[in-house]
Design a protein around this motif. Structure first.
Motif, PDB file in Angstrom:
ATOM      1  N   GLU A  15      13.957 -22.007   6.076  1.00  0.00           N
ATOM      2  CA  GLU A  15      14.525 -22.433   4.797  1.00  0.00           C
ATOM      3  C   GLU A  15      16.001 -22.780   4.966  1.00  0.00           C
ATOM      4  N   HIS A  16      16.421 -23.837   4.261  1.00  0.00           N
ATOM      5  CA  HIS A  16      17.830 -24.234   4.233  1.00  0.00           C
ATOM      6  C   HIS A  16      18.211 -24.494   2.787  1.00  0.00           C
ATOM      7  N   HIS A  17      19.315 -23.885   2.342  1.00  0.00           N
ATOM      8  CA  HIS A  17      19.752 -24.059   0.964  1.00  0.00           C
ATOM      9  C   HIS A  17      21.072 -24.812   0.857  1.00  0.00           C
ATOM     10  N   THR A  18      21.595 -25.241   1.988  1.00  0.00           N
ATOM     11  CA  THR A  18      22.780 -26.098   1.973  1.00  0.00           C
ATOM     12  C   THR A  18      22.518 -27.281   2.910  1.00  0.00           C
ATOM     13  N   PRO A  19      23.111 -28.443   2.620  1.00  0.00           N
ATOM     14  CA  PRO A  19      22.927 -29.581   3.520  1.00  0.00           C
ATOM     15  C   PRO A  19      23.511 -29.320   4.901  1.00  0.00           C
ATOM     16  N   GLU A  20      24.582 -28.531   4.960  1.00  0.00           N
ATOM     17  CA  GLU A  20      25.173 -28.218   6.264  1.00  0.00           C
ATOM     18  C   GLU A  20      24.197 -27.434   7.137  1.00  0.00           C
ATOM     19  N   SER A  21      23.521 -26.452   6.526  1.00  0.00           N
ATOM     20  CA  SER A  21      22.528 -25.676   7.275  1.00  0.00           C
ATOM     21  C   SER A  21      21.390 -26.573   7.748  1.00  0.00           C
ATOM     22  N   PHE A  22      20.896 -27.414   6.846  1.00  0.00           N
ATOM     23  CA  PHE A  22      19.794 -28.310   7.190  1.00  0.00           C
ATOM     24  C   PHE A  22      20.188 -29.276   8.307  1.00  0.00           C
ATOM     25  N   LEU A  23      21.328 -29.955   8.157  1.00  0.00           N
ATOM     26  CA  LEU A  23      21.727 -30.957   9.148  1.00  0.00           C
ATOM     27  C   LEU A  23      22.116 -30.334  10.478  1.00  0.00           C
ATOM     28  N   SER A  24      22.531 -29.073  10.464  1.00  0.00           N
ATOM     29  CA  SER A  24      22.933 -28.432  11.722  1.00  0.00           C
ATOM     30  C   SER A  24      21.771 -28.303  12.698  1.00  0.00           C
ATOM     31  N   GLU A  77      20.425 -24.884  -5.886  1.00  0.00           N
ATOM     32  CA  GLU A  77      19.536 -25.890  -6.463  1.00  0.00           C
ATOM     33  C   GLU A  77      18.919 -26.810  -5.416  1.00  0.00           C
ATOM     34  N   SER A  78      19.358 -26.740  -4.166  1.00  0.00           N
ATOM     35  CA  SER A  78      18.802 -27.570  -3.095  1.00  0.00           C
ATOM     36  C   SER A  78      17.972 -26.726  -2.142  1.00  0.00           C
ATOM     37  N   LEU A  79      16.898 -27.319  -1.654  1.00  0.00           N
ATOM     38  CA  LEU A  79      16.042 -26.628  -0.694  1.00  0.00           C
ATOM     39  C   LEU A  79      15.491 -27.639   0.297  1.00  0.00           C
ATOM     40  N   TRP A  80      15.629 -27.326   1.570  1.00  0.00           N
ATOM     41  CA  TRP A  80      14.950 -28.057   2.625  1.00  0.00           C
ATOM     42  C   TRP A  80      14.126 -27.052   3.417  1.00  0.00           C
ATOM     43  N   LEU A  81      12.886 -27.394   3.705  1.00  0.00           N
ATOM     44  CA  LEU A  81      12.051 -26.602   4.604  1.00  0.00           C
ATOM     45  C   LEU A  81      11.821 -27.419   5.864  1.00  0.00           C
ATOM     46  N   THR A  91      11.667 -23.629  23.679  1.00  0.00           N
ATOM     47  CA  THR A  91      12.225 -24.822  23.031  1.00  0.00           C
ATOM     48  C   THR A  91      11.545 -25.049  21.690  1.00  0.00           C
ATOM     49  N   SER A  92      12.273 -25.695  20.762  1.00  0.00           N
ATOM     50  CA  SER A  92      11.751 -25.948  19.425  1.00  0.00           C
ATOM     51  C   SER A  92      11.842 -27.434  19.112  1.00  0.00           C
ATOM     52  N   ASP A  93      10.786 -27.974  18.524  1.00  0.00           N
ATOM     53  CA  ASP A  93      10.761 -29.381  18.120  1.00  0.00           C
ATOM     54  C   ASP A  93      10.504 -29.469  16.625  1.00  0.00           C
ATOM     55  N   LEU A  94      11.326 -30.261  15.929  1.00  0.00           N
ATOM     56  CA  LEU A  94      11.151 -30.475  14.496  1.00  0.00           C
ATOM     57  C   LEU A  94       9.953 -31.384  14.274  1.00  0.00           C
ATOM     58  N   GLU A  95       8.980 -30.909  13.483  1.00  0.00           N
ATOM     59  CA  GLU A  95       7.752 -31.670  13.267  1.00  0.00           C
ATOM     60  C   GLU A  95       7.553 -32.142  11.833  1.00  0.00           C
ATOM     61  N   MET A  96       8.231 -31.519  10.885  1.00  0.00           N
ATOM     62  CA  MET A  96       8.040 -31.924   9.497  1.00  0.00           C
ATOM     63  C   MET A  96       9.201 -31.400   8.666  1.00  0.00           C
ATOM     64  N   VAL A  97       9.544 -32.163   7.621  1.00  0.00           N
ATOM     65  CA  VAL A  97      10.595 -31.758   6.692  1.00  0.00           C
ATOM     66  C   VAL A  97      10.067 -31.902   5.273  1.00  0.00           C
ATOM     67  N   LEU A  98      10.356 -30.905   4.442  1.00  0.00           N
ATOM     68  CA  LEU A  98      10.121 -30.972   3.009  1.00  0.00           C
ATOM     69  C   LEU A  98      11.469 -30.792   2.326  1.00  0.00           C
ATOM     70  N   ALA A  99      11.825 -31.715   1.431  1.00  0.00           N
ATOM     71  CA  ALA A  99      13.103 -31.655   0.714  1.00  0.00           C
ATOM     72  C   ALA A  99      12.840 -31.564  -0.777  1.00  0.00           C
ATOM     73  N   ASP A 135       2.738 -23.178   1.298  1.00  0.00           N
ATOM     74  CA  ASP A 135       2.806 -21.734   1.031  1.00  0.00           C
ATOM     75  C   ASP A 135       4.255 -21.272   0.935  1.00  0.00           C
ATOM     76  N   ARG A 136       5.105 -21.759   1.834  1.00  0.00           N
ATOM     77  CA  ARG A 136       6.515 -21.365   1.795  1.00  0.00           C
ATOM     78  C   ARG A 136       7.184 -21.927   0.538  1.00  0.00           C
ATOM     79  N   LEU A 137       6.875 -23.159   0.184  1.00  0.00           N
ATOM     80  CA  LEU A 137       7.454 -23.745  -1.023  1.00  0.00           C
ATOM     81  C   LEU A 137       7.076 -22.931  -2.254  1.00  0.00           C
ATOM     82  N   MET A 138       5.849 -22.481  -2.324  1.00  0.00           N
ATOM     83  CA  MET A 138       5.374 -21.699  -3.457  1.00  0.00           C
ATOM     84  C   MET A 138       6.169 -20.405  -3.612  1.00  0.00           C
ATOM     85  N   SER A 139       6.651 -19.871  -2.495  1.00  0.00           N
ATOM     86  CA  SER A 139       7.421 -18.627  -2.547  1.00  0.00           C
ATOM     87  C   SER A 139       8.887 -18.870  -2.907  1.00  0.00           C
TER      88      SER A 139
END
Length: 353
Positions: A15-24, A77-81, A91-99, A135-139
């Motif tokens: 979960e990311h609640h700031t754009p800085e966290s998400f973009l980092s 008020e902002s959320l990125w998953l 290693t970690s690879d980004l596979e999907m984003v929900l905004a 499921d995460r969005l629902m929470s």
């Protein structure tokens, strides 16, 4: 070519609640797919300072990405998953984003995006990831906040089926929007030597144009049926677009005949997000002249691609095709041109975009 079939046990959601966290963490992948990620990346960049956009996230590389985020990233008020696959090597690879966030006073749809090519995605890969995100969005938020979901068609259909089962909110009987996502580059751009008639011009809108701009912004929104605007809200939208230099017009003897807005921009990509011609001035080529002019200006300013969405049944497809936007009349869609879909949910709190 084989599909992607990583097991559910190798994925995690952050979960990311700031754009800085998400973009980092997400910026290296978004930058690598800057064209297709426009609706995710540009909205996030709007929410950070110019300095942060130019220094903080642009100098992050994939090996530097860490999913161990600071605890100060608290809900707002902002959320990125972000959904990641992890390997045995760590290693970690980004596979999907929900905004899920706001623009001004309005809640926006939930946006879904994946860097994975549609041809590589199998149901065995997609379903566990969509259900984990839902499921995460629902929470995180009340389900009434999810008034619609927008993104590539295969992502949206999978999400909406599971979201309805999860929450009980049924999809609206008719899609809010069914469209092509397309792009124009300097190589595909089709210029025109035709001069404008006497008394006609294309230019950036000024504050003195606000009444004409507001009228066309309202008519554009009312055409969508699902997201109408009052004239007061249309005037506020027009003032914001004018103050930011994001809207151009086609003028005929002092009258605003057509508008073209560019509101989602990143380093190399800009999106045309609103094109509308007054009914009194249609079928005269004004929109084509204006879109061509704006697209040319964006290339002159250093953009490598201009992107847009256009409805499957929208006659403007021919306008964009003549300007050089790819794949709108091809039997085989080129890489990067894809179907997009927005599905609404009955009984939710309608936002606007």
């Amino acid at each position: 070519m084989p599909g992607l079939n990583l097991s559910p046990s190798s994925i995690c959601v952050v979960e990311h609640h700031t754009p800085e966290s998400f973009l980092s963490v997400a910026y290296p992948t978004l930058r690598h797919h800057e064209r297709s990620s426009n609706i995710i990346l540009a909205h996030a960049l709007k929410k950070v300072s110019a300095e942060a956009a130019l220094t903080g996230c642009q100098f992050v590389t994939q090996p530097e990405v860490s999913l161990d985020l600071p605890s100060c990233d608290s809900p707002n008020e902002s959320l990125w998953l972000t959904l990641w696959s992890t390997s045995s090597r760590g290693t970690s690879d980004l596979e999907m984003v929900l905004a899920c966030h706001r623009a001004g006073q309005y809640d926006l749809p939930v946006f879904l995006w994946s860097p994975q090519s549609r041809s590589l995605i199998s149901p065995q890969w997609l379903i566990p990831r969509i259900t984990t995100l839902a499921d995460r969005l629902m929470s995180c938020i009340p389900p009434t906040r999810v008034f619609s979901v927008f993104g590539a068609t295969h992502l949206v259909k999978a999400f909406s089926i599971y979201w309805t089962n999860l929450t009980g909110f049924q999809t609206e009987p008719t899609p809010f929007y069914s469209a092509y996502f397309t792009y124009c580059t300097k190589e595909t751009f089709v210029d025109s030597p035709d001069a404008l008639p006497v008394g006609h011009c294309t230019r950036r809108a000024l504050s003195s144009d606000i009444e004409g701009i507001a009228r066309l912004c309202k008519e554009f929104a009312d055409d969508s049926i699902y997201f109408p605007l009052s004239i007061e809200h249309a005037r506020a939208e027009g003032n914001e677009l004018i103050s930011k230099g994001q809207i151009w017009l086609y003028e005929v003897s002092g009258a605003v005949a057509a508008i073209c807005a560019v509101t989602r921009t990143s380093l190399n990509v800009s999106a045309i997000t609103k094109v509308y011609t007054s009914p009194d001035w249609r079928r005269r080529g004004f929109a084509e002249h204006l879109v061509r002019c704006v697209t040319r200006k964006l290339f002159d300013c250093g953009k490598e691609s201009v992107v847009l969405y256009v409805g499957h049944e929208n006659s403007a497809r021919r306008v964009y095709h003549r300007v050089g936007f790819a794949g709108l009349f091809d039997q085989e869609k080129p890489e990067g041109v894809e179907d997009a879909l927005e599905l609404g949910f009955v009984g939710t709190n309608r936002g606007h975009w």
